[in-house]
Design an enzyme around this catalytic site. Structure first.
Site, short mmCIF file in Angstrom:
data_model
loop_
_atom_site.label_atom_id
_atom_site.label_comp_id
_atom_site.label_asym_id
_atom_site.label_seq_id
_atom_site.Cartn_x
_atom_site.Cartn_y
_atom_site.Cartn_z
N CYS A 47 -2.76 3.09 9.02
CA CYS A 47 -3.89 2.29 8.52
C CYS A 47 -4.98 2.07 9.56
CB CYS A 47 -3.50 0.92 8.01
SG CYS A 47 -1.85 0.45 7.96
N HIS A 68 0.87 -1.18 0.00
CA HIS A 68 0.00 0.00 0.00
C HIS A 68 0.91 1.24 0.00
CE1 HIS A 68 -3.84 -1.77 2.12
NE2 HIS A 68 -4.12 -1.51 0.85
#
Ligand code: ARG
Length: 298
Positions: free
Chosen positions: A292, A196
């Protein structure tokens, strides 16, 4: 200016030329009562199935929440859902935006892995209750998009940075650029440990970014170098084992980061940031850390 930029020669602006966007004043978190590592969808999860200490995870999560409370007006907490062990990583199910009339909008994600797809409607419920205009991506044209895990707003500006290659596809950025009339700078991710964008790229304020350079292509690095005057680099150990670049600076001054990132923390302090260390050890087993574990919203 609504286009997707993939190389330096397509850049026709500097950060200061871009329209301002209000900095999010809310953080959304999902309680980790159902968090665990039940499957392997990134290299960090390997060997960790069934090893999460739930009590410790809850304590660590509470400490992260307490650190976030120092940096924004409000932390909104949603309940987790049984059977959705990764829902706690609520950077991933959406990308909110505040439009030029101060209206709140959001693009909901299409999760790459089947294991996580059912998280999205639960998060969408909150956006509905908070008065957001909701956009859905056309799943017939777009295979995947994992929200703020890959799509990160430049601090205080109408510019989106978009990672692609593992969990999000370029087509999603074309849709966003057009829908919101904003430029998107797309960065290709090639190293599976940095799957990511938020694992290797942390915008600290308008001029500063913390990155792990080896996660990017030469083209990507040139784009980053063109847009930031202050680039702080993490080394392999702190980036890969401690998720240093998954830190977050909600207010452009305070940085919340995994405990033990000694070299990065020295550089952050020298650059004038206030560092708040937290332990996210149980969440690192799943390939996630501070950034996150939250969504920045309005
Ligand atoms: N286990 C989760 C996954 O692989 C971790 C997600 C971490 N989120 C992030 N934005 N990096 O999807």
């Amino acid at each position: 200016m609504s286009k997707v930029i993939t190389s330096k020669n397509e850049l026709s602006f500097k950060a200061e030329d871009l329209d301002p966007m209000p900095v999010p004043n809310k953080i959304l978190m999902v309680k980790p009562e159902h968090f665990s590592v039940d499957y392997v969808i990134n290299p960090h999860m390997e060997g960790n199935v069934g090893t999460v200490d739930k009590k410790l995870a809850m304590e660590q999560w509470e400490a992260v929440r307490a650190a976030f409370e120092k940096t924004v007006d409000e932390v909104v907490v949603l309940d987790g859902v049984e059977g959705l062990p990764d829902m706690v990583f609520c950077a991933n199910q959406s990308l909110p935006y505040m439009n030029r009339q101060n209206g709140k909008e959001v693009v909901m994600s299409i999760m790459n892995s089947d294991m996580r797809k059912a998280e999205v409607p639960h998060i969408e419920e909150w956006y509905t209750s908070a008065g957001y205009e909701i956009h859905h991506l056309n799943y017939k044209k777009i295979s995947d998009f994992e929200g703020m895990g890959d799509a990160i707003w430049h601090y205080g500006k109408r510019l989106l940075w978009g990672g692609y290659g593992f969990r999000s596809s370029m087509k999603a950025y074309e849709f966003i650029a057009e829908t919101w009339n904003v430029p998107v700078i797309a960065l290709k991710l090639e190293n599976p440990s940095f799957y990511h964008l938020d694992t290797c790229f942390c915008i600290l304020n308008e001029d500063s970014v913390l990155i792990y350079p080896e996660a990017f292509t030469k083209k990507g690095l040139a784009l980053i170098e063109s847009m930031f005057t202050n680039i702080i680099e993490a080394d392999k150990h702190e980036a890969e084992e401690l998720f240093a670049c998954n830190a977050t600076s909600p207010d452009g001054k305070n940085v919340v980061i995994q405990r033990g990132c000694k070299k990065v923390n020295t550089k952050l302090t020298e650059a004038g940031f206030t560092v708040h260390e937290v332990d996210t050890g149980e969440f690192l087993k799943s390939g996630g850390s501070v950034f996150c574990m939250k969504m920045m919203a309005w």
